[in-house]
Design a protein around this motif. Structure first.
Motif, mmCIF file in Angstrom:
data_model
loop_
_atom_site.group_PDB
_atom_site.id
_atom_site.type_symbol
_atom_site.label_atom_id
_atom_site.label_comp_id
_atom_site.label_asym_id
_atom_site.label_seq_id
_atom_site.Cartn_x
_atom_site.Cartn_y
_atom_site.Cartn_z
ATOM 1 N N THR A 11 11.145 -7.662 1.219
ATOM 2 C CA THR A 11 11.112 -8.015 -0.207
ATOM 3 C C THR A 11 9.958 -7.336 -0.929
ATOM 4 N N GLU A 12 8.950 -6.894 -0.199
ATOM 5 C CA GLU A 12 7.842 -6.132 -0.776
ATOM 6 C C GLU A 12 7.430 -5.042 0.199
ATOM 7 N N ALA A 13 6.793 -4.011 -0.339
ATOM 8 C CA ALA A 13 6.437 -2.862 0.489
ATOM 9 C C ALA A 13 5.440 -3.250 1.576
ATOM 10 N N PRO A 14 5.682 -2.835 2.815
ATOM 11 C CA PRO A 14 4.710 -3.105 3.879
ATOM 12 C C PRO A 14 3.381 -2.416 3.581
ATOM 13 N N THR A 15 2.312 -2.961 4.108
ATOM 14 C CA THR A 15 0.974 -2.402 3.943
ATOM 15 C C THR A 15 0.522 -1.761 5.242
ATOM 16 N N GLY A 16 -0.126 -0.629 5.126
ATOM 17 C CA GLY A 16 -0.656 0.058 6.289
ATOM 18 C C GLY A 16 -2.026 0.636 5.996
ATOM 19 N N PHE A 17 -2.672 1.157 7.047
ATOM 20 C CA PHE A 17 -4.011 1.723 6.916
ATOM 21 C C PHE A 17 -4.054 3.068 7.633
ATOM 22 N N LYS A 18 -4.852 3.983 7.087
ATOM 23 C CA LYS A 18 -4.980 5.315 7.649
ATOM 24 C C LYS A 18 -6.312 5.903 7.211
ATOM 25 N N ILE A 19 -6.672 7.052 7.749
ATOM 26 C CA ILE A 19 -7.871 7.740 7.298
ATOM 27 C C ILE A 19 -7.472 9.112 6.768
ATOM 28 N N ALA A 20 -8.256 9.632 5.854
ATOM 29 C CA ALA A 20 -7.982 10.928 5.246
ATOM 30 C C ALA A 20 -9.260 11.466 4.623
ATOM 31 N N HIS A 21 -9.247 12.746 4.279
ATOM 32 C CA HIS A 21 -10.379 13.365 3.599
ATOM 33 C C HIS A 21 -10.075 13.462 2.110
ATOM 34 N N PRO A 22 -10.962 12.995 1.239
ATOM 35 C CA PRO A 22 -10.752 13.191 -0.197
ATOM 36 C C PRO A 22 -10.903 14.664 -0.560
ATOM 37 N N VAL A 23 -10.111 15.125 -1.507
ATOM 38 C CA VAL A 23 -10.158 16.527 -1.920
ATOM 39 C C VAL A 23 -10.137 16.622 -3.440
ATOM 40 N N LEU A 24 -10.676 17.724 -3.954
ATOM 41 C CA LEU A 24 -10.722 18.005 -5.386
ATOM 42 C C LEU A 24 -10.099 19.364 -5.621
ATOM 43 N N VAL A 97 3.751 1.283 2.052
ATOM 44 C CA VAL A 97 4.799 2.063 2.703
ATOM 45 C C VAL A 97 6.067 1.956 1.858
ATOM 46 N N LEU A 98 6.493 3.071 1.290
ATOM 47 C CA LEU A 98 7.644 3.080 0.389
ATOM 48 C C LEU A 98 8.773 3.915 0.984
ATOM 49 N N GLY A 99 9.976 3.692 0.507
ATOM 50 C CA GLY A 99 11.114 4.473 0.974
ATOM 51 C C GLY A 99 11.485 4.138 2.416
ATOM 52 N N ALA A 100 12.228 5.049 3.032
ATOM 53 C CA ALA A 100 12.663 4.851 4.417
ATOM 54 C C ALA A 100 11.464 4.925 5.361
ATOM 55 N N TYR A 101 11.476 4.101 6.388
ATOM 56 C CA TYR A 101 10.397 4.153 7.369
ATOM 57 C C TYR A 101 10.934 3.814 8.749
ATOM 58 N N ILE A 102 10.177 4.241 9.738
ATOM 59 C CA ILE A 102 10.460 3.920 11.131
ATOM 60 C C ILE A 102 9.271 3.127 11.642
ATOM 61 N N ARG A 103 9.531 1.937 12.141
ATOM 62 C CA ARG A 103 8.454 1.070 12.614
ATOM 63 C C ARG A 103 8.191 1.327 14.097
ATOM 64 N N PHE A 104 6.917 1.441 14.423
ATOM 65 C CA PHE A 104 6.500 1.583 15.810
ATOM 66 C C PHE A 104 5.606 0.398 16.182
ATOM 67 N N GLU A 105 5.186 0.358 17.413
ATOM 68 C CA GLU A 105 4.376 -0.770 17.874
ATOM 69 C C GLU A 105 3.083 -0.901 17.084
ATOM 70 N N ARG A 106 2.461 0.245 16.756
ATOM 71 C CA ARG A 106 1.163 0.197 16.094
ATOM 72 C C ARG A 106 1.194 0.622 14.628
ATOM 73 N N GLY A 107 2.317 1.068 14.140
ATOM 74 C CA GLY A 107 2.331 1.505 12.748
ATOM 75 C C GLY A 107 3.681 1.986 12.273
ATOM 76 N N PHE A 108 3.655 2.770 11.187
ATOM 77 C CA PHE A 108 4.869 3.281 10.558
ATOM 78 C C PHE A 108 4.822 4.803 10.482
ATOM 79 N N ARG A 109 6.014 5.386 10.419
ATOM 80 C CA ARG A 109 6.208 6.777 9.989
ATOM 81 C C ARG A 109 7.221 6.688 8.864
ATOM 82 N N TYR A 110 6.881 7.247 7.691
ATOM 83 C CA TYR A 110 7.654 6.887 6.506
ATOM 84 C C TYR A 110 7.761 8.030 5.498
ATOM 85 N N ALA A 111 8.616 7.820 4.486
ATOM 86 C CA ALA A 111 8.988 8.880 3.562
ATOM 87 C C ALA A 111 8.119 8.977 2.321
ATOM 88 N N ARG A 112 7.567 7.872 1.860
ATOM 89 C CA ARG A 112 6.859 7.859 0.585
ATOM 90 C C ARG A 112 5.739 6.823 0.658
#
Length: 253
Positions: A11-24, A97-112
């Motif tokens: 009913t609402e978008a799942p929440t996830g966490f990740k790390i990334a580098h900010p860019v300009l 996590v928006l759009g289509a996604y595949i759920r795994f034991e520790r997280g998601f792989r998703y489209a949007r």
């Protein structure tokens, strides 16, 4: 016969966490993030659609490919990735996590995805970050940024946390401290309002457009004062160099 898990219709978008580098961006008009692994060559905006990192034409995430955005369910798991040497300058992201996604034991792989919040860790010297400054590397058309305190910003290209949030747009929230004020009903998101962070001081670009009003607390005011003092010290050093014998300014009587 292959058994598949039932399709999920949250009913609402799942929440996830990740790390990334900010860019300009090279022209300084846009801000975003770049991944730390498979999709690191493709910077993305706050709201973005995934594409296959291998250049294939199928939609992401494809079951027989590694493409798509990746995130983990637990914030602690994502924070643990920041302990490695190559990821010390990355920031912690909270995403929807928006759009289509595949759920795994520790997280998601998703489209949007939508990046809802970014938690910026300390400067390399250990002091709380007052800005995001040029990290000395990047991608074509994009410069990577890293957390920097007031004393370490110096003359580097940099953005205040509020300016980065404004350039990134789409309601991104940026807070200082990887272990900062995270609250919420199971979301673990930063409690600060959109764009809250240390405002720009001298030498820290605050982006284009009108000034952003930020309700500052004592820690933010202390960081801002330190940033101003560091910039003043840097200007005084430059003026002293101009007054030295043999400098360009010595010949101007």
């Amino acid at each position: 016969m292959r058994l598949r898990l039932p399709a999920e219709r949250p009913t609402e978008a799942p929440t996830g966490f990740k790390i990334a580098h900010p860019v300009l961006s090279q022209d300084g008009a846009r801000a975003g993030f770049t991944g730390v692994s498979l999709g690191g060559a493709l910077p993305y905006a706050v709201v973005a659609d995934a594409s296959c990192a291998y250049g294939l034409r199928h939609r992401a995430p494809h079951r027989r490919c590694d493409c798509g955005f990746h995130c983990v369910h637990d914030r602690t798991t994502a924070e643990a990735l920041l302990c490695t040497a190559e990821h010390r300058a990355a920031v912690l992201l909270e995403v929807s996590v928006l759009g289509a996604y595949i759920r795994f034991e520790r997280g998601f792989r998703y489209a949007r995805q939508r990046v809802r919040a970014a938690a910026v860790g300390p400067c390399v010297c250990g002091t709380a970050a007052a800005a995001l400054a040029d990290a000395g590397w990047g991608r074509p058309g994009w410069s990577a940024l890293a957390p920097a305190c007031a004393a370490c910003v110096r003359g580097r290209t940099s953005l205040s946390l509020a300016a980065f949030a404004r350039l990134a747009g789409d309601g991104l929230r940026v807070v200082a401290g990887g272990g900062g004020p995270w609250v919420g009903a199971g979301t673990g998101g930063p409690a600060s309002a959109a764009g809250h962070g240390t405002p720009a001081g001298p030498g820290v670009r605050d982006g284009a457009g009108p000034a952003v009003r930020v309700d500052l607390g004592v820690p933010e005011l202390v960081a801002e004062a330190a940033l101003l003092q560091a910039r003043l010290d840097w200007f005084q050093t430059q003026l002293a160099r101009l007054g030295e014998p043999g400098s360009d300014g010595a010949a101007r009587e």
